[in-house]
Scaffold this motif. Structure first.
Motif, PDB file in Angstrom:
ATOM      1  N   ASP A 118       0.808  -1.220   0.000  1.00 25.86           N
ATOM      2  CA  ASP A 118       0.000   0.000   0.000  1.00 25.86           C
ATOM      3  C   ASP A 118       0.842   1.271   0.000  1.00 25.86           C
ATOM      4  OD1 ASP A 118      -2.734  -1.230   0.215  1.00 25.86           O
ATOM      5  OD2 ASP A 118      -1.781  -2.117   1.977  1.00 25.86           O
ATOM      6  N   TYR A 119       2.070   1.165   0.480  1.00 30.22           N
ATOM      7  CA  TYR A 119       2.990   2.303   0.433  1.00 30.22           C
ATOM      8  C   TYR A 119       4.391   1.731   0.398  1.00 30.22           C
ATOM      9  CZ  TYR A 119       4.588   7.097   1.144  1.00 30.22           C
ATOM     10  OH  TYR A 119       5.159   8.345   0.963  1.00 30.22           O
ATOM     11  N   CYS A 120       5.223   2.236  -0.503  1.00 28.21           N
ATOM     12  CA  CYS A 120       6.522   1.619  -0.745  1.00 28.21           C
ATOM     13  C   CYS A 120       7.663   2.617  -0.574  1.00 28.21           C
ATOM     14  CB  CYS A 120       6.546   1.044  -2.163  1.00 28.21           C
ATOM     15  SG  CYS A 120       7.903  -0.096  -2.445  1.00 28.21           S
ATOM     16  N   PHE A 121       8.618   2.265   0.291  1.00 25.41           N
ATOM     17  CA  PHE A 121       9.860   3.018   0.448  1.00 25.41           C
ATOM     18  C   PHE A 121      10.977   2.265  -0.262  1.00 25.41           C
ATOM     19  CE2 PHE A 121       7.484   4.199   4.314  1.00 25.41           C
ATOM     20  CZ  PHE A 121       7.620   5.588   4.296  1.00 25.41           C
ATOM     21  N   ALA A 122      11.941   3.003  -0.832  1.00 25.60           N
ATOM     22  CA  ALA A 122      13.050   2.352  -1.531  1.00 25.60           C
ATOM     23  C   ALA A 122      14.305   3.204  -1.417  1.00 25.60           C
ATOM     24  CB  ALA A 122      12.702   2.141  -3.007  1.00 25.60           C
ATOM     25  N   THR A 123      15.439   2.577  -1.682  1.00 21.81           N
ATOM     26  CA  THR A 123      16.691   3.324  -1.737  1.00 21.81           C
ATOM     27  C   THR A 123      16.963   3.757  -3.180  1.00 21.81           C
ATOM     28  OG1 THR A 123      18.161   1.464  -2.230  1.00 21.81           O
ATOM     29  CG2 THR A 123      17.606   1.852   0.106  1.00 21.81           C
ATOM     30  N   LYS A 124      17.948   4.612  -3.325  1.00 18.53           N
ATOM     31  CA  LYS A 124      18.332   5.090  -4.654  1.00 18.53           C
ATOM     32  C   LYS A 124      18.998   4.002  -5.485  1.00 18.53           C
ATOM     33  CE  LYS A 124      22.800   6.948  -3.146  1.00 18.53           C
ATOM     34  NZ  LYS A 124      23.631   8.180  -3.033  1.00 18.53           N
ATOM     35  N   HIS A 125      19.191   2.825  -4.884  1.00 18.05           N
ATOM     36  CA  HIS A 125      19.793   1.686  -5.592  1.00 18.05           C
ATOM     37  C   HIS A 125      18.725   0.725  -6.130  1.00 18.05           C
ATOM     38  CE1 HIS A 125      23.580   3.056  -3.926  1.00 18.05           C
ATOM     39  NE2 HIS A 125      23.071   2.977  -2.714  1.00 18.05           N
ATOM     40  N   THR A 126      17.454   1.090  -5.960  1.00 17.42           N
ATOM     41  CA  THR A 126      16.366   0.179  -6.312  1.00 17.42           C
ATOM     42  C   THR A 126      15.929   0.373  -7.758  1.00 17.42           C
ATOM     43  OG1 THR A 126      15.656   0.318  -4.005  1.00 17.42           O
ATOM     44  CG2 THR A 126      14.162  -0.756  -5.508  1.00 17.42           C
ATOM     45  N   ALA A 127      16.787  -0.033  -8.677  1.00 12.42           N
ATOM     46  CA  ALA A 127      16.402  -0.053 -10.090  1.00 12.42           C
ATOM     47  C   ALA A 127      15.429  -1.215 -10.316  1.00 12.42           C
ATOM     48  CB  ALA A 127      17.628  -0.206 -10.974  1.00 12.42           C
ATOM     49  N   LEU A 180      12.196   7.916  -1.818  1.00 10.81           N
ATOM     50  CA  LEU A 180      13.503   7.309  -2.028  1.00 10.81           C
ATOM     51  C   LEU A 180      14.492   7.819  -0.988  1.00 10.81           C
ATOM     52  CD1 LEU A 180      13.910   7.619  -5.923  1.00 10.81           C
ATOM     53  CD2 LEU A 180      13.339   5.558  -4.627  1.00 10.81           C
ATOM     54  N   TYR A 181      15.440   6.965  -0.622  1.00  6.71           N
ATOM     55  CA  TYR A 181      16.424   7.320   0.400  1.00  6.71           C
ATOM     56  C   TYR A 181      17.824   6.946  -0.064  1.00  6.71           C
ATOM     57  CZ  TYR A 181      12.373   8.196   3.217  1.00  6.71           C
ATOM     58  OH  TYR A 181      11.175   8.706   3.661  1.00  6.71           O
ATOM     59  N   ASP A 182      18.817   7.666   0.467  1.00  8.50           N
ATOM     60  CA  ASP A 182      20.194   7.482   0.036  1.00  8.50           C
ATOM     61  C   ASP A 182      20.803   6.171   0.504  1.00  8.50           C
ATOM     62  OD1 ASP A 182      20.269   9.903  -1.311  1.00  8.50           O
ATOM     63  OD2 ASP A 182      21.041  11.010   0.423  1.00  8.50           O
ATOM     64  N   ASP A 183      20.353   5.673   1.643  1.00  8.31           N
ATOM     65  CA  ASP A 183      20.969   4.465   2.204  1.00  8.31           C
ATOM     66  C   ASP A 183      19.943   3.674   3.006  1.00  8.31           C
ATOM     67  OD1 ASP A 183      20.860   5.719   4.851  1.00  8.31           O
ATOM     68  OD2 ASP A 183      22.575   6.906   4.179  1.00  8.31           O
ATOM     69  N   VAL A 184      20.340   2.473   3.408  1.00 10.24           N
ATOM     70  CA  VAL A 184      19.431   1.576   4.117  1.00 10.24           C
ATOM     71  C   VAL A 184      19.056   2.122   5.486  1.00 10.24           C
ATOM     72  CG1 VAL A 184      19.251  -0.722   5.166  1.00 10.24           C
ATOM     73  CG2 VAL A 184      20.160  -0.479   2.849  1.00 10.24           C
ATOM     74  N   ALA A 185      19.998   2.781   6.158  1.00 15.73           N
ATOM     75  CA  ALA A 185      19.710   3.334   7.483  1.00 15.73           C
ATOM     76  C   ALA A 185      18.578   4.360   7.414  1.00 15.73           C
ATOM     77  CB  ALA A 185      20.964   3.959   8.076  1.00 15.73           C
ATOM     78  N   SER A 186      18.643   5.235   6.419  1.00 17.19           N
ATOM     79  CA  SER A 186      17.587   6.236   6.244  1.00 17.19           C
ATOM     80  C   SER A 186      16.275   5.581   5.844  1.00 17.19           C
ATOM     81  CB  SER A 186      18.002   7.253   5.177  1.00 17.19           C
ATOM     82  OG  SER A 186      19.189   7.915   5.533  1.00 17.19           O
ATOM     83  N   LEU A 187      16.381   4.547   5.014  1.00 15.69           N
ATOM     84  CA  LEU A 187      15.199   3.787   4.598  1.00 15.69           C
ATOM     85  C   LEU A 187      14.497   3.171   5.804  1.00 15.69           C
ATOM     86  CD1 LEU A 187      13.535   2.251   2.297  1.00 15.69           C
ATOM     87  CD2 LEU A 187      15.253   0.451   2.555  1.00 15.69           C
ATOM     88  N   ASP A 188      15.255   2.493   6.638  1.00 23.13           N
ATOM     89  CA  ASP A 188      14.668   1.825   7.802  1.00 23.13           C
ATOM     90  C   ASP A 188      14.056   2.821   8.781  1.00 23.13           C
ATOM     91  OD1 ASP A 188      15.179  -0.741   6.936  1.00 23.13           O
ATOM     92  OD2 ASP A 188      17.134  -0.859   7.901  1.00 23.13           O
ATOM     93  N   LYS A 189      14.699   3.948   8.946  1.00 20.62           N
ATOM     94  CA  LYS A 189      14.153   4.978   9.836  1.00 20.62           C
ATOM     95  C   LYS A 189      12.788   5.439   9.349  1.00 20.62           C
ATOM     96  CE  LYS A 189      15.075   9.559  11.783  1.00 20.62           C
ATOM     97  NZ  LYS A 189      16.003  10.730  11.791  1.00 20.62           N
ATOM     98  N   ALA A 190      12.662   5.672   8.044  1.00 18.35           N
ATOM     99  CA  ALA A 190      11.390   6.127   7.477  1.00 18.35           C
ATOM    100  C   ALA A 190      10.317   5.056   7.581  1.00 18.35           C
ATOM    101  CB  ALA A 190      11.600   6.528   6.015  1.00 18.35           C
ATOM    102  N   VAL A 191      10.691   3.803   7.294  1.00 14.09           N
ATOM    103  CA  VAL A 191       9.728   2.699   7.396  1.00 14.09           C
ATOM    104  C   VAL A 191       9.218   2.585   8.829  1.00 14.09           C
ATOM    105  CG1 VAL A 191       9.484   0.185   7.302  1.00 14.09           C
ATOM    106  CG2 VAL A 191      10.643   1.397   5.449  1.00 14.09           C
TER     107      VAL A 191
END
Length: 250
Positions: A118-127, A180-191
């Protein structure tokens, strides 16, 4: 070792899957994934679901080539692709919001999973790459979910160019990724921040709102079964057999 697991904490049900082949999905893992999502959706202790994969690189490489090459009848082919259909339908029917956490590339069925949350977060590496046509089949089962989220134009662009990875910024612009987030740490924080907020909201209101988001998909049980039958027939072609054998020799 391959696994699917559910961790429940503070109203957040985290469903995590992992396979050693870049998180590609064999039938056994697909079944466990669908069952686990359904279990989390029915558990009153779970207010919101987070879907993630293990490892630091690829979110999901799509279907398992080992299982594709082992298919020897249309019935077995349909059964395998029904695995993806069942996961998508489990996410569609779950009365809880599902947050997707994508740390890396998504290919084929992996995009279908991302499009079904329903809502998707991703890093800038998620091609992302919709590779099915190159295999001699097509994105039949995942297509409805991708079209619903990104539109027919974006889905057809990817489907017609199965060798091309599309930039995560493009996927964000087309609506697949919320942020989108620069790294996994930022991704996890947002999730974690969004999951904790949702866990405190009225679950009945969220369940009703999810029904609104998924209006017009009540026929997907039948539609995705028909699509799985098409893929199951095409995967038996000599074209597909030759492609997989060449790919595995690389």
């Amino acid at each position: 070792m391959n696994y699917v697991k559910l961790d429940i904490k503070d109203g957040i049900g985290t469903v995590e899957f992992f396979t050693e082949q870049s998180n590609s999905l064999p039938g056994e893992i697909l079944k466990k994934l669908a069952d686990t999502i359904t279990e989390a959706g029915n558990n009153p202790d779970v207010k919101v679901i987070v879907l993630k994969s293990g490892g630091n690189r690829t979110f999901c490489a799509g279907a398992s080539f080992d299982e594709l090459i082992a298919i020897d009848s249309p019935a077995k082919g349909k059964e395998f692709f029904m695995g993806f259909a069942n996961v998508i339908n489990a996410m569609r029917k779950a009365p809880k919001f599902i947050i997707g956490r994508l740390q890396g590339k998504a290919v084929g069925g992996g995009i279908g999973l991302a499009a079904s949350v329903d809502y998707c977060f991703a890093t800038k590496h998620t091609a992302i790459k919709l590779s099915e046509l190159a295999l001699g089949i097509g994105p039949f089962v995942v297509g409805p979910a991708i079209e619903r989220k990104m539109g027919l134009s974006a889905m057809s662009q990817m489907g017609i160019n199965p060798d091309e990875f599309y930039d995560p910024k493009w996927a964000h612009q087309k609506g697949l990724f919320g942020k989108l987030y620069d790294d996994v740490a930022s991704l996890d924080k947002a999730v974690n921040e969004l999951a904790n907020k949702l866990a405190a909201y009225n679950p009945d209101a969220m369940a009703e709102l999810k029904k609104v988001f998924w209006e017009g998909t009540d026929h997907w049980d039948e539609l995705l079964a028909e699509r799985a039958e098409t893929s199951g027939r095409l995967v038996l072609s000599e074209f597909t057999r030759n492609f997989i054998q060449k790919f595995k020799k690389k």
